[in-house]
Motif scaffolding. Structure first.
Motif, PDB file in Angstrom:
ATOM      1  N   HIS A 143       0.831  -1.203   0.000  1.00 32.86           N
ATOM      2  CA  HIS A 143       0.000   0.000   0.000  1.00 32.86           C
ATOM      3  C   HIS A 143       0.868   1.258   0.000  1.00 32.86           C
ATOM      4  O   HIS A 143       1.776   1.403   0.824  1.00 32.86           O
ATOM      5  N   ASP A 144       0.600   2.157  -0.928  1.00 35.26           N
ATOM      6  CA  ASP A 144       1.327   3.423  -1.102  1.00 35.26           C
ATOM      7  C   ASP A 144       2.763   3.232  -1.599  1.00 35.26           C
ATOM      8  O   ASP A 144       3.535   4.191  -1.612  1.00 35.26           O
ATOM      9  N   CYS A 145       3.129   2.028  -1.997  1.00 34.74           N
ATOM     10  CA  CYS A 145       4.456   1.803  -2.573  1.00 34.74           C
ATOM     11  C   CYS A 145       4.409   2.111  -4.067  1.00 34.74           C
ATOM     12  O   CYS A 145       3.406   1.855  -4.732  1.00 34.74           O
ATOM     13  N   ILE A 146       5.508   2.636  -4.589  1.00 36.33           N
ATOM     14  CA  ILE A 146       5.570   3.051  -5.984  1.00 36.33           C
ATOM     15  C   ILE A 146       6.265   1.980  -6.823  1.00 36.33           C
ATOM     16  O   ILE A 146       7.445   1.671  -6.599  1.00 36.33           O
ATOM     17  N   ALA A 147       5.525   1.424  -7.777  1.00 31.70           N
ATOM     18  CA  ALA A 147       6.112   0.493  -8.740  1.00 31.70           C
ATOM     19  C   ALA A 147       6.642   1.322  -9.908  1.00 31.70           C
ATOM     20  O   ALA A 147       5.868   1.844 -10.714  1.00 31.70           O
ATOM     21  N   ASP A 148       7.977   1.459  -9.972  1.00 30.35           N
ATOM     22  CA  ASP A 148       8.575   2.325 -10.996  1.00 30.35           C
ATOM     23  C   ASP A 148       8.520   1.701 -12.389  1.00 30.35           C
ATOM     24  O   ASP A 148       8.437   2.416 -13.385  1.00 30.35           O
ATOM     25  N   ARG A 149       8.585   0.377 -12.432  1.00 30.74           N
ATOM     26  CA  ARG A 149       8.579  -0.320 -13.718  1.00 30.74           C
ATOM     27  C   ARG A 149       7.849  -1.647 -13.595  1.00 30.74           C
ATOM     28  O   ARG A 149       7.866  -2.275 -12.530  1.00 30.74           O
ATOM     29  N   ASP A 183      11.863   1.018  -6.711  1.00 29.86           N
ATOM     30  CA  ASP A 183      13.153   1.636  -6.401  1.00 29.86           C
ATOM     31  C   ASP A 183      13.222   2.120  -4.957  1.00 29.86           C
ATOM     32  O   ASP A 183      14.289   2.118  -4.342  1.00 29.86           O
ATOM     33  N   ASP A 184      12.085   2.575  -4.422  1.00 23.07           N
ATOM     34  CA  ASP A 184      12.051   3.072  -3.039  1.00 23.07           C
ATOM     35  C   ASP A 184      11.621   2.009  -2.035  1.00 23.07           C
ATOM     36  O   ASP A 184      11.367   2.315  -0.868  1.00 23.07           O
ATOM     37  N   GLY A 185      11.508   0.770  -2.484  1.00 21.02           N
ATOM     38  CA  GLY A 185      11.250  -0.327  -1.568  1.00 21.02           C
ATOM     39  C   GLY A 185       9.786  -0.621  -1.309  1.00 21.02           C
ATOM     40  O   GLY A 185       8.875   0.049  -1.809  1.00 21.02           O
ATOM     41  N   ILE A 186       9.584  -1.645  -0.487  1.00 20.85           N
ATOM     42  CA  ILE A 186       8.255  -2.073  -0.058  1.00 20.85           C
ATOM     43  C   ILE A 186       8.264  -2.223   1.458  1.00 20.85           C
ATOM     44  O   ILE A 186       9.330  -2.172   2.090  1.00 20.85           O
ATOM     45  N   ARG A 236      10.812  -0.907   6.284  1.00 23.36           N
ATOM     46  CA  ARG A 236      10.856  -0.518   4.877  1.00 23.36           C
ATOM     47  C   ARG A 236      12.145  -1.055   4.265  1.00 23.36           C
ATOM     48  O   ARG A 236      13.215  -0.990   4.890  1.00 23.36           O
ATOM     49  N   THR A 237      12.052  -1.591   3.060  1.00 18.32           N
ATOM     50  CA  THR A 237      13.233  -2.141   2.404  1.00 18.32           C
ATOM     51  C   THR A 237      13.883  -1.095   1.499  1.00 18.32           C
ATOM     52  O   THR A 237      13.317  -0.036   1.229  1.00 18.32           O
ATOM     53  N   GLY A 238      15.075  -1.435   1.026  1.00 16.40           N
ATOM     54  CA  GLY A 238      15.668  -0.696  -0.074  1.00 16.40           C
ATOM     55  C   GLY A 238      15.007  -1.171  -1.362  1.00 16.40           C
ATOM     56  O   GLY A 238      13.886  -1.681  -1.339  1.00 16.40           O
ATOM     57  N   LYS A 239      15.702  -1.043  -2.462  1.00 15.58           N
ATOM     58  CA  LYS A 239      15.141  -1.452  -3.746  1.00 15.58           C
ATOM     59  C   LYS A 239      14.605  -2.878  -3.656  1.00 15.58           C
ATOM     60  O   LYS A 239      15.248  -3.761  -3.081  1.00 15.58           O
ATOM     61  N   GLU A 280       4.019  -1.072 -19.182  1.00 14.35           N
ATOM     62  CA  GLU A 280       5.481  -1.069 -19.077  1.00 14.35           C
ATOM     63  C   GLU A 280       6.030   0.357 -18.961  1.00 14.35           C
ATOM     64  O   GLU A 280       7.106   0.562 -18.408  1.00 14.35           O
ATOM     65  N   LYS A 281       5.288   1.317 -19.451  1.00 17.96           N
ATOM     66  CA  LYS A 281       5.733   2.714 -19.425  1.00 17.96           C
ATOM     67  C   LYS A 281       5.058   3.510 -18.305  1.00 17.96           C
ATOM     68  O   LYS A 281       5.207   4.729 -18.238  1.00 17.96           O
ATOM     69  N   THR A 282       4.312   2.840 -17.447  1.00 24.10           N
ATOM     70  CA  THR A 282       3.498   3.526 -16.442  1.00 24.10           C
ATOM     71  C   THR A 282       4.025   3.296 -15.033  1.00 24.10           C
ATOM     72  O   THR A 282       4.287   2.169 -14.630  1.00 24.10           O
ATOM     73  N   GLU A 283       4.193   4.375 -14.293  1.00 21.46           N
ATOM     74  CA  GLU A 283       4.555   4.287 -12.870  1.00 21.46           C
ATOM     75  C   GLU A 283       3.268   4.171 -12.055  1.00 21.46           C
ATOM     76  O   GLU A 283       2.338   4.949 -12.245  1.00 21.46           O
ATOM     77  N   LEU A 284       3.240   3.218 -11.150  1.00 20.06           N
ATOM     78  CA  LEU A 284       2.026   2.951 -10.381  1.00 20.06           C
ATOM     79  C   LEU A 284       2.238   3.167  -8.893  1.00 20.06           C
ATOM     80  O   LEU A 284       3.258   2.739  -8.333  1.00 20.06           O
ATOM     81  N   GLU A 285       1.278   3.808  -8.270  1.00 20.42           N
ATOM     82  CA  GLU A 285       1.223   3.855  -6.804  1.00 20.42           C
ATOM     83  C   GLU A 285       0.205   2.811  -6.377  1.00 20.42           C
ATOM     84  O   GLU A 285      -0.990   2.972  -6.589  1.00 20.42           O
ATOM     85  N   ILE A 286       0.694   1.739  -5.768  1.00 21.44           N
ATOM     86  CA  ILE A 286      -0.181   0.616  -5.426  1.00 21.44           C
ATOM     87  C   ILE A 286      -1.104   0.999  -4.269  1.00 21.44           C
ATOM     88  O   ILE A 286      -0.662   1.484  -3.231  1.00 21.44           O
ATOM     89  N   LEU A 287      -2.380   0.751  -4.458  1.00 19.53           N
ATOM     90  CA  LEU A 287      -3.368   0.971  -3.400  1.00 19.53           C
ATOM     91  C   LEU A 287      -3.726  -0.345  -2.715  1.00 19.53           C
ATOM     92  O   LEU A 287      -3.828  -0.407  -1.487  1.00 19.53           O
ATOM     93  N   SER A 288      -3.930  -1.382  -3.518  1.00 18.55           N
ATOM     94  CA  SER A 288      -4.209  -2.704  -2.949  1.00 18.55           C
ATOM     95  C   SER A 288      -3.630  -3.772  -3.856  1.00 18.55           C
ATOM     96  O   SER A 288      -3.561  -3.599  -5.082  1.00 18.55           O
TER      97      SER A 288
END
Length: 257
Positions: free
Chosen positions: A15-21, A33-36, A52-55, A86-94
């Motif tokens: 939740h609220d983690c950013i999937a860069d690719r 890139d900013d972890g989970i 919180r993890t690293g990459k 593949e070109k979209t950055e996602l902020e995971i909600l669930s």
């Protein structure tokens, strides 16, 4: 990229983690890139804290993209392809994985403009990371909730005391006016409300002090809302103290007469 930890333990929060690719291949890989976030219940987390993890990466083993829908600003919706993802950055909600069916449902934001609902299937989901870098945003949440309850209880005490004093003041003033206008027939009511006020003063003092202590104990300096609330609590406290002094003076004067 190789990772030190590769686990199927589902005790993971995206939740609220950013999937860069999102990389599509034999497996589908979400790279963060900013972890989970890894809750303390996870078998690979022995810190006693939510971390919180690293990459990091989330791997859908032999994953297949079954459907993707993007909801546009005007309520319209459109399908989104794997090539677009593949070109979209996602902020995971669930992120929900059903082990029985192998189905994975993901809801996410994209650039805070589009809301996406994605459905995948996979044999399993694997979580990968190297190290912990910080505590997760929700670490200690229960403790904070306890402090918020203490804060709210203190504020409620001060507010309740103020309401009682306002009620008693209104009753005494009304009884005084009626006594002044109509004579002794309302004097008993006037005396009764004065006595009730006198009996309430010790409780009022205790509520004031206890409420202020609770407010200070539960106060969190970093929360703007709490900063506003504590200022309001101090104002109510000051008003209550002034009211206590006023009634002490009035009742002492009445008894002296």
């Amino acid at each position: 990229m190789e990772y030190k930890i590769e686990t199927h333990d589902p005790a993971v929060s995206l939740h609220d983690c950013i999937a860069d690719r999102i990389i599509f291949g034999e497996d589908i890989i979400f790279e963060f890139d900013d972890g989970i976030d890894i809750p303390k219940q996870n078998s690979h987390n022995s810190t006693g804290h939510d971390m919180r993890t690293g990459k990091a990466a989330v791997v859908l083993k032999k994953g297949v993209c079954k459907s993707g829908i993007s909801y546009l600003e005007k309520g319209e919706k459109a399908e989104i392809s794997a090539e677009e993802l593949e070109k979209t950055e996602l902020e995971i909600l669930s992120f929900e994985f059903d082990k029985k069916t192998g189905e994975i449902k993901i809801s996410a934001d994209s650039d805070r403009r589009l809301y996406l609902e994605l459905v995948f299937s996979a044999e399993s989901v694997e979580y990968r990371w190297n190290e912990f870098t910080d505590t997760a945003w929700f670490d200690g949440y229960k403790k904070e909730s306890w402090r918020v309850k203490i804060f709210d209880a203190g504020k409620a005490m001060i507010s309740f005391n103020g309401k009682v004093l306002i009620g008693l003041t209104a009753a005494v003033v009304l009884a005084f006016i009626l006594t002044w206008l109509f004579g002794e027939m309302f004097a008993v009511c006037y005396a009764l409300f004065l006595v009730l006020t006198l009996l309430w003063l010790p409780f009022s003092l205790c509520l004031n002090v206890l409420g202020l202590v609770f407010t200070l104990v539960g106060f969190e300096i970093y929360a703007d809302e709490k900063r506003t609330n504590i200022i309001i609590s101090f104002i109510e406290f000051a008003w209550n103290v002034a009211a206590l002094w006023f009634w002490h003076y009035i009742i002492s004067f009445e008894w002296f007469k």
